[in-house]
Design an enzyme around this catalytic site. Sequence first.
Site, PDB file in Angstrom:
ATOM      1  N   GLU A 226       0.873  -1.235  -0.048  1.00 41.29           N
ATOM      2  CA  GLU A 226      -0.039  -0.023  -0.016  1.00 41.29           C
ATOM      3  C   GLU A 226       1.003   1.272  -0.046  1.00 41.29           C
ATOM      4  O   GLU A 226       1.363   1.555   1.147  1.00 41.29           O
ATOM      5  CB  GLU A 226      -0.782   0.031   1.271  1.00 41.29           C
ATOM      6  N   CYS A 260      -2.348   8.995   2.188  1.00 42.05           N
ATOM      7  CA  CYS A 260      -2.200   8.645   1.007  1.00 42.05           C
ATOM      8  C   CYS A 260      -3.187   8.786   0.232  1.00 42.05           C
ATOM      9  O   CYS A 260      -3.055   8.991  -1.116  1.00 42.05           O
ATOM     10  CB  CYS A 260      -1.781   7.127   1.295  1.00 42.05           C
TER      11      CYS A 260
END
Length: 452
Positions: A226, A260
């Site tokens: 990720e 993110c």
Amino acid sequence: MQSINPFTGKVICDYKEYSSSEVEKIILKVDQAFHSWKLTSFEQRAIFMKNLQARLLVKKEELAGIIVSEMGKVKREAIGEIEKCASVCGYYAENAESFLKNEPIKTEASEAYISYQPIGTVLAVMPWNFPFWQVFRFLAPALMAGNTGVLKHASNVSGCALAIEQLVSEAGFPENVFRTLLIGSNAVKAVIENPLIKAVTLTGSTPAGRSVASIAGYALKKSVLELGGSDPYLILEDADIETAARLCVTSRLLNAGQSCIGAKRFIIAEVIYDQFKAEFVRLMSEAKFGDPLDPETSIGPLARIDLRDELHQQVVKSVEMGATVLFGGFIPEGSAAFYPPTVLENVVPGMPAYHEELFGPVAVLFRANSEEAIRIANDTVFGLGAGVFTSNIEKGKALAEKGLEAGCVFVNDFVKSDPRLPFGGIKESGYGRELSVVGIREFVNVKTVVVR
Ligand code: NAP
């Protein structure tokens, strides 16, 4: 390994890194714990997981305090983060069994089915930006699936890492089912190569992902990554401008911009550009940065001075190359790692603000007609999240499904993680998924059983 409060600049604690032999001993114990943990029933695991959920809620003030002091998140967001961790524990306690139940398949045999079995100890390499949430969204499904875990957390949040280990123990899980390793990133290779480690998941930057994936690849161990993002938001000409601007600013400033899936690039239809820009800059300029413990503060300091300075350099270089600062763009006085909400326009290819992830409260506005908009949105190495604002829902869905290159697209909202929805990216934002039924199946042996 040092934890430094990014608001006061003071050292909170010095932690001694574990030696390689200490690390090996812990991994051995965690592997031993796996052999009995994997035999426990979902019902038994769920009891511990629900205890963990309860402990999180009981201790949320204290735990949020550790987050605030180590990485500067505002207190109310830190409390929200702990509550979200509790929710993911509850979610997998309730659903793991049905997600992993045997699945019959019709063949010529008298019986055939898929059986989802745990694989062993999984290494989690985690970042500081959501220092509890990132860990819990790995931990809850991994333990419910019958795996055990070791955590290598970011070096600036060792207090959070130890607090998580302590919580798991307080919840009554058998000893060594989940352990924290206080190690630097240079010690990660040996952990991945340890034969008792069966897989690795990393949440963090693209370079860290590249390194971990190559080590895991050589060792033939599964990895889930990720990584970073530079999420584009399309604001179409039929969008509700006020709502779009408000939600875009909320997303850009969440966690002081260190997310993110923060909205980072805003691609606005030509006809509404000036109106959207005015509203967007007004809202960005209203955000107050300050003491993360003060309830009036909208954004706290960035997590570390070096990260703040890096972000400023990305802005400075872009401006030197011709970008325009509409608001912010300076380093405030004082020792705190503050960076003000900043808005840039006239950003073009070649500039850092065009290509790189801006991990802080810096937004980039683009003016584009509808054909250019998709091209600009996808003109990035990243593919994590994306958004579309439009009053034409069918058009929004078509862009979400077929136009935008991303792992998650939200129409008329900003991207959020949710235990019920798969989460992850494409391109250099990584591979694999966390959360939902998809996430819990990443680290299991999808075993085929056939009976004649
Ligand atoms: P980072 O520097 O990549 O660090 C993340 C973790 O990886 C830390 O534990 C770090 O340890 C470790 N690490 C760094 N380099 C490594 C290497 N070469 N080998 C092994 N481990 C290594 O990222 P960060 O600054 O903590 O976090 C910000 C980044 O994470 C951003 O790019 C953000 O977009 C991304 N992120 C992605 C997601 C997502 O779900 N896609 C979620 C949150 C954050 P040390 O601290 O000891 O260096």
